[in-house]
Design a protein around this motif. Structure first.
Motif, PDB file in Angstrom:
ATOM      1  N   ASP A 622       0.841  -1.193   0.000  1.00 60.44           N
ATOM      2  CA  ASP A 622       0.000   0.000   0.000  1.00 60.44           C
ATOM      3  C   ASP A 622       0.886   1.256   0.000  1.00 60.44           C
ATOM      4  N   ARG A 623       0.574   2.175  -0.899  1.00 62.56           N
ATOM      5  CA  ARG A 623       1.422   3.365  -1.037  1.00 62.56           C
ATOM      6  C   ARG A 623       1.331   4.307   0.162  1.00 62.56           C
ATOM      7  N   GLU A 624       0.231   4.229   0.896  1.00 60.36           N
ATOM      8  CA  GLU A 624       0.045   5.140   2.037  1.00 60.36           C
ATOM      9  C   GLU A 624       0.543   4.509   3.337  1.00 60.36           C
ATOM     10  N   THR A 625       0.102   3.262   3.538  1.00 56.80           N
ATOM     11  CA  THR A 625       0.395   2.628   4.841  1.00 56.80           C
ATOM     12  C   THR A 625       1.604   1.693   4.780  1.00 56.80           C
ATOM     13  N   PHE A 626       1.986   1.295   3.587  1.00 53.39           N
ATOM     14  CA  PHE A 626       3.072   0.328   3.351  1.00 53.39           C
ATOM     15  C   PHE A 626       2.754  -1.062   3.896  1.00 53.39           C
ATOM     16  N   ILE A 627       1.485  -1.301   4.156  1.00 51.29           N
ATOM     17  CA  ILE A 627       1.077  -2.646   4.553  1.00 51.29           C
ATOM     18  C   ILE A 627       1.120  -3.550   3.320  1.00 51.29           C
ATOM     19  N   PRO A 628       1.859  -4.661   3.401  1.00 52.48           N
ATOM     20  CA  PRO A 628       1.875  -5.590   2.265  1.00 52.48           C
ATOM     21  C   PRO A 628       0.636  -6.481   2.283  1.00 52.48           C
ATOM     22  N   ASP A 731      10.007  -7.575  -6.393  1.00 55.34           N
ATOM     23  CA  ASP A 731       9.477  -7.201  -7.707  1.00 55.34           C
ATOM     24  C   ASP A 731       8.674  -5.902  -7.619  1.00 55.34           C
ATOM     25  N   ALA A 732       7.970  -5.743  -6.495  1.00 57.93           N
ATOM     26  CA  ALA A 732       7.163  -4.530  -6.325  1.00 57.93           C
ATOM     27  C   ALA A 732       8.029  -3.295  -6.123  1.00 57.93           C
ATOM     28  N   LEU A 733       9.200  -3.476  -5.529  1.00 58.42           N
ATOM     29  CA  LEU A 733       9.972  -2.304  -5.070  1.00 58.42           C
ATOM     30  C   LEU A 733      11.317  -2.094  -5.756  1.00 58.42           C
ATOM     31  N   PHE A 734      11.651  -2.973  -6.717  1.00 65.56           N
ATOM     32  CA  PHE A 734      12.936  -2.795  -7.408  1.00 65.56           C
ATOM     33  C   PHE A 734      13.080  -1.379  -7.956  1.00 65.56           C
ATOM     34  N   SER A 735      12.013  -0.891  -8.562  1.00 64.32           N
ATOM     35  CA  SER A 735      12.128   0.404  -9.223  1.00 64.32           C
ATOM     36  C   SER A 735      12.320   1.545  -8.226  1.00 64.32           C
ATOM     37  N   ASN A 736      12.105   1.248  -6.933  1.00 66.03           N
ATOM     38  CA  ASN A 736      12.349   2.263  -5.902  1.00 66.03           C
ATOM     39  C   ASN A 736      13.761   2.162  -5.331  1.00 66.03           C
ATOM     40  N   GLY A 737      14.599   1.369  -5.983  1.00 61.82           N
ATOM     41  CA  GLY A 737      15.979   1.235  -5.499  1.00 61.82           C
ATOM     42  C   GLY A 737      16.089   0.412  -4.225  1.00 61.82           C
ATOM     43  N   ILE A 738      15.209  -0.556  -4.093  1.00 57.02           N
ATOM     44  CA  ILE A 738      15.140  -1.348  -2.859  1.00 57.02           C
ATOM     45  C   ILE A 738      15.560  -2.793  -3.125  1.00 57.02           C
ATOM     46  N   ILE A 739      16.361  -3.346  -2.225  1.00 57.24           N
ATOM     47  CA  ILE A 739      16.665  -4.775  -2.230  1.00 57.24           C
ATOM     48  C   ILE A 739      16.064  -5.376  -0.971  1.00 57.24           C
ATOM     49  N   ILE A 740      15.282  -6.417  -1.111  1.00 56.66           N
ATOM     50  CA  ILE A 740      14.706  -7.057   0.078  1.00 56.66           C
ATOM     51  C   ILE A 740      15.824  -7.851   0.752  1.00 56.66           C
ATOM     52  N   ALA A 747       4.818  -3.479   7.409  1.00 52.56           N
ATOM     53  CA  ALA A 747       4.660  -2.089   6.998  1.00 52.56           C
ATOM     54  C   ALA A 747       5.817  -1.230   7.502  1.00 52.56           C
ATOM     55  N   ASP A 748       6.263  -1.523   8.708  1.00 56.65           N
ATOM     56  CA  ASP A 748       7.327  -0.725   9.308  1.00 56.65           C
ATOM     57  C   ASP A 748       8.627  -0.840   8.509  1.00 56.65           C
ATOM     58  N   THR A 749       9.036  -2.069   8.203  1.00 57.66           N
ATOM     59  CA  THR A 749      10.305  -2.223   7.489  1.00 57.66           C
ATOM     60  C   THR A 749      10.201  -1.637   6.080  1.00 57.66           C
ATOM     61  N   LEU A 750       9.058  -1.836   5.443  1.00 57.15           N
ATOM     62  CA  LEU A 750       8.928  -1.340   4.064  1.00 57.15           C
ATOM     63  C   LEU A 750       8.878   0.195   4.039  1.00 57.15           C
ATOM     64  N   PHE A 751       8.249   0.789   5.051  1.00 58.65           N
ATOM     65  CA  PHE A 751       8.219   2.251   5.142  1.00 58.65           C
ATOM     66  C   PHE A 751       9.631   2.796   5.371  1.00 58.65           C
ATOM     67  N   ARG A 752      10.340   2.149   6.281  1.00 63.24           N
ATOM     68  CA  ARG A 752      11.720   2.598   6.560  1.00 63.24           C
ATOM     69  C   ARG A 752      12.598   2.460   5.324  1.00 63.24           C
ATOM     70  N   ALA A 753      12.291   1.472   4.493  1.00 60.92           N
ATOM     71  CA  ALA A 753      13.090   1.269   3.275  1.00 60.92           C
ATOM     72  C   ALA A 753      12.739   2.298   2.207  1.00 60.92           C
TER      73      ALA A 753
END
Lengths: 772, 162
Positions: A622-628, A731-740, A747-753
């Motif tokens: 989720d773009r607002e809450t970052f809940i997967p 796959d969802a976040l590669f384009s944001n420069g993110i490596i899992i 949500a917390d870890t994804l928001f921090r990333a």
């Protein structure tokens, strides 16, 4: 029955310097059994003194320091509150890499925090890197600590009979033949005088293997009370803080060599495993992962430097997917990251790297023999089930709207029926090798068919499948067969490996049952041939008007099971001497066809069967809450010949829930000073019906040539969802420069990333060296 | 710790049978059921109202008996899993769980049966969302819930009109 309560350390790494037991009676054994074992542990960790109650230093929050016996749990808790312990707090060591610096030593007698180190090297790694078209560097990946937390906590009833030093246990330990080997040595009781019974167990997932310290305390409490039975019922918080967690692992300095087509040719990496405060089942996990050394991939060259360290956290124990899932997750992360860096689609990357169907049986670089499989076919089925092309199209459309949608693939293995000889790779003196299981099949006095097995099932359907196997051998209905399950040393059907763990009942348990049933059938034939005055090959097993019987085809005469059992048990004067050896009570021990692995080269077949799983998930962040959120989920399974389809499907669903829970919800969190922050279910949040997605199930069957039935063990499931969800988030976040980087994501870890840019930054974690 | 422990007399009906007992004020309902009345089908999984293994019906409502004091059940009507059988036959909900392979270790099952009972008492044809919501407070660690959903759908079908 008197109840045992315990007082546990409330500070991480506290040092009790004053113990005031006030009006309570604490259990203090003069002998102080030390539960570390030279058989299980190698130097230096065999020097560790692992007492069931801490003696002078407690090493993790929740470590028991005193035990109280009372008439009820509430009275025991009252008494526990009266225990005053003054703790001198020491600097906690909570990270395995930090522990290896040895600045603060947990076990002075060991002299280091390093439990074990070894290099697993195969092929020509350096040459592969020299010749590589691409080299991908991954600085760090981390597999988090979680537990599959069976809903029933640990429970022990112990009764130490002072007259004959006989200890009776009724408990829910899921590997009792292992536990009694520890207990007998350290309670200095002859192993034959320890009787362990288990009944229906409310889940284990491996976590209930390592409750033998509490089993020791209960026995000692019983002895001290003059032989009264003592019951200990673990609370959930005790379970969360001090039973067992799964192994946590960090992967450092990974380098991957690939050819111009994206085929991986070599991997070099450093793996650091965190086993918590005491190595109990460990350091076995330091080799167990190598059962799946290359995962489902073809690469032949690899160098893995593996180290295990102790930290001030709860000891680890085998947890569904034990030690292999960490490694399989690592390999799937490597495959996805490399695919992205080089620009190859995730599905195509896998197809180029999978071991191919025609290559089975496939020998891995470290000598394991994968029995059968067809990974490309599983991928094809999974893609069909999920509607791959449709989702890809939808994903592209939704991405244009800025939505973060990822599609991930996870391919994994569930290696079952392990060769205990691998313990010698981590401990050359370990007196273990091979694998075996026992069963007994008999006609009781009135002709009832009774089967006993040395397993302790927790809902895996052992009764059902054992009855199926015997019914097939005797050509009768499974309803006519009584299966005695639950472990009992006095049934005499166990070996030192008996229990329920490591995905093996379908192979080891049922092979033993099959062997025992065949022995019984052979005896029944000899006896029936004598009674019916015919030859054995004239006989047919069937069910007649008087129940199950053996019939002579030539004469039509028959004898039912009551008649056969009657002769042997209560009418034996009619038997000629040459038939006196017939007992109709047949014990069979099945032994796996293993050899002792080469300890120096770390080479050999470590497991008999390799079930495989391929999952695909569609996940939106989720773009607002970052809940997967999981939008769609498919699980395809291959466990060889399926003995009982609903049981297999049920195991797949259960393992999938554990994996999804672990990937998104369940994490054993410690704060900076070692307090466990997830010591209740309300904090740990096991997966519920609300956050478990609908799973669409598919399967193929590639029969195993290594088991009599073609079946493979499959209960652990290889933690496929953890790999799959990491891949989908990637796959969802590669384009944001993110490596899992981590196996746990919320949500917390994804928001921090993504927003905080604090973690998971691709430019810091991954580097591509392109040489073409 | 007080020298003597106070006990409180309470009356309640459990599975249709009237019971008069005296309990410590701190005794939880689940403790009374399991230890006092020997109804061990009600389980304890988490102690903190999360997992629902201890779910029973109290005056028709599914409650978590680990978070209710026994004294709160004074004059109440309690149904535990032992009370679901009808004339020695399994309740249709129990049959549906068996037929759908809706359990593995079975530890969570009593609580799930009673949550399902409450759901179907007020909603004869629950949809998937309503089913999930009704058992959100019942943790199962074995089945991945898939076959439990099937079991509840089957139970709804089998109890329609009852």
């Amino acid at each position: 029955m008197p109840m045992l309560g315990s007082s546990a350390s409330t500070l991480p790494r506290p040092k009790p310097c004053l113990e005031s037991y006030a009006r309570s009676q604490a259990v203090k054994s003069n002998r102080r059994p030390n539960l570390s074992s030279k058989s299980a542990q190698s130097p230096p960790c065999s020097k560790i003194r692992d007492y069931p109650l801490a003696i002078s230093t407690a090493l993790y929050q929740g470590e028991p320091v005193a035990a109280i016996v009372a008439e009820s749990p509430s009275l025991a808790e009252d008494a526990a509150e009266l225990i005053q312990v003054e703790y001198e707090s020491l600097e906690p060591v909570l990270d395995a890499e930090q522990a290896l610096e040895d600045k603060s030593i947990l076990h002075q007698e060991m002299g280091t925090n390093k439990v074990w180190n070894g290099v697993f090297e195969y092929g020509d790694v350096d040459k592969s890197f020299q010749e590589a078209a691409y080299v991908v560097h991954i600085d760090r990946l981390h597999f988090h600590r979680f537990s599959s937390t069976p809903l029933e906590n640990n429970v022990v009833i112990a009764e130490w009979n002072p007259k004959d030093d006989h200890i009776y246990y009724s408990c829910n330990n899921s590997f009792p033949s292992f536990a009694i080997q520890f207990l007998a040595a350290h309670l200095t009781v002859h192993i034959d005088r320890i009787r362990v019974q288990t009944a229906d167990i409310g889940g284990s997932f491996g976590i209930k293997i390592t409750n033998y310290p509490q089993m020791a305390v209960c026995a000692l409490a019983s002895k001290k009370s003059g032989g009264r039975p003592i019951k200990w019922v673990e609370t959930r918080s005790e379970h969360m803080t001090s039973s067992a967690h799964g192994n946590e692992r960090t992967f450092r300095d990974t380098r991957v060599a690939l050819d111009k087509d994206g085929v991986i040719t070599a991997i070099a990496s450093r793996h650091i495993d965190d086993c918590g405060a005491y190595p109990r089942y460990e350091p076995l996990g330091c080799v167990i992962w190598s059962q799946v050394f290359p995962g489902v991939y073809q690469f032949k060259n690899a160098r893995i430097d593996f180290t295990q360290a102790v930290t001030n956290k709860c000891p680890v124990g085998p947890n569904r997917g034990y030690s292999r899932m960490q490694h399989l997750w690592f390999l799937e992360r490597v495959v996805d990251i490399c695919a992205h860096e080089i620009g190859i689609p995730a599905d195509e990357m896998r197809l180029r790297n999978y071991i191919q169907p025609e290559e089975f049986p496939y020998t891995t670089p470290n000598g394991c023999v994968y029995d059968s499989g067809n990974y490309p076919k599983m991928l094809e089925i999974a893609k069909q089930l999920i509607g791959w092309d449709g989702w890809k199209k939808k994903q592209a459309e939704l991405r244009k709207e800025g939505r973060l949608i990822g599609i991930g693939i996870g391919t994994t293995l569930d290696s079952g029926t392990n060769n205990f000889g691998q313990s010698q790779i981590v401990n050359p003196g370990a007196p273990f090798s091979g694998n075996s299981q026992g069963a007994n099949c008999k006609l009781d006095i009135y002709g009832e068919v009774v089967v006993a097995v040395g397993s302790c099932p927790q809902g895996q359907g052992h009764e059902t499948t054992a009855a199926q196997v015997v019914a097939d051998v005797l050509s009768i209905s499974p309803d006519l067969i009584s299966v005695r399950t639950g472990f009992d040393t006095e049934r005499n059907v166990h070996t030192g490996f008996s229990g329920t763990y490591a995905s093996q009942f379908a192979v080891s348990g049922l092979s033993a049952v099959h062997g025992a049933a065949q022995k019984l059938k052979t005896e029944m034939k000899r006896l029936a041939a004598f009674v019916l005055e015919t030859k054995e090959d004239d006989l047919e097993f069937s069910t007649g008007a008087q129940g199950p019987e053996v019939r002579a085809n030539s004469t039509g005469k028959s004898i039912n099971y009551w008649g056969l059992a009657n002769i042997v048990n209560v009418n034996s004067a009619v038997l000629p001497p040459e038939l006196h050896e017939i007992t109709l009570n047949c014990r069979y021990i099945w032994r796996a066809p293993f050899k002792v692995p080469d300890k120096q080269k770390k080479y050999g077949n470590l497991t008999l069967t390799y079930a495989s799983q391929l999952h695909i998930a569609v996940v939106e962040v989720d773009r607002e809450t970052f809940i997967p959120k999981i939008l769609d989920y498919v699980a395809v399974d291959d466990c060889g010949t399926v003995i009982n389809p609903p049981i297999v499907e049920g195991q797949v669903y259960g393992a999938t829930a554990h994996g999804i829970g672990a990937a998104l919800l369940e994490n054993c969190v410690y704060d900076a000073v070692g307090n466990m922050l997830t010591s209740t279910f309300s904090d740990y949040t096991p997966i519920t019906a609300l956050n478990m997605p609908t799973v669409r199930y598919g399967h193929i069957e590639t029969p195993s040539p290594h088991s009599y039935s073609g079946a493979k063990g499959m209960g652990e499931g290889g933690a496929a969802p953890i790999h799959t969800i990491s891949a989908a988030l990637q796959d969802a976040l590669f384009s944001n420069g993110i490596i899992i980087e981590d196996s746990f994501n919320n949500a917390d870890t994804l928001f921090r990333a993504v927003v905080g840019r604090e973690i998971y930054q691709a430019d810091k974690l991954v580097k591509l060296d392109r040489r073409v | 710790m007080p020298e003597t422990i106070e006990r409180v007399p309470i009356k309640l009906k459990v599975n249709g049978k009237s019971r008069a007992v005296s309990v410590e004020p701190r005794t939880l309902l689940v403790e009374l059921l399991r230890e006092g009345l020997d109804l061990t089908g009600t389980h304890v999984g988490c102690d903190t109202t999360y997992c629902g293994a201890c779910t029973v019906l109290m005056n028709g409502a599914a409650v978590k008996s680990c978070t209710i004091y026994a004294v709160q059940a004074d004059d109440a009507e309690i149904v535990t899993v032992e009370g679901l059988e009808i004339d020695g036959q399994l309740h249709p909900i129990q049959k549906a769980f068996g037929e759908s392979y809706g359990l593995q270790c079975g530890y969570c099952t009593p609580g799930l049966l009673l949550s399902t009972y409450q759901l179907l008492s007020s909603n004869k044809q629950p949809n998937d969302k309503e089913i999930r919501k009704a058992i959100a407070g019942n943790t199962c660690r074995c089945t991945g819930y898939q076959n439990i959903f099937k079991a509840i759908r089957l139970a709804a079908q089998n109890t329609k009109g009852t």
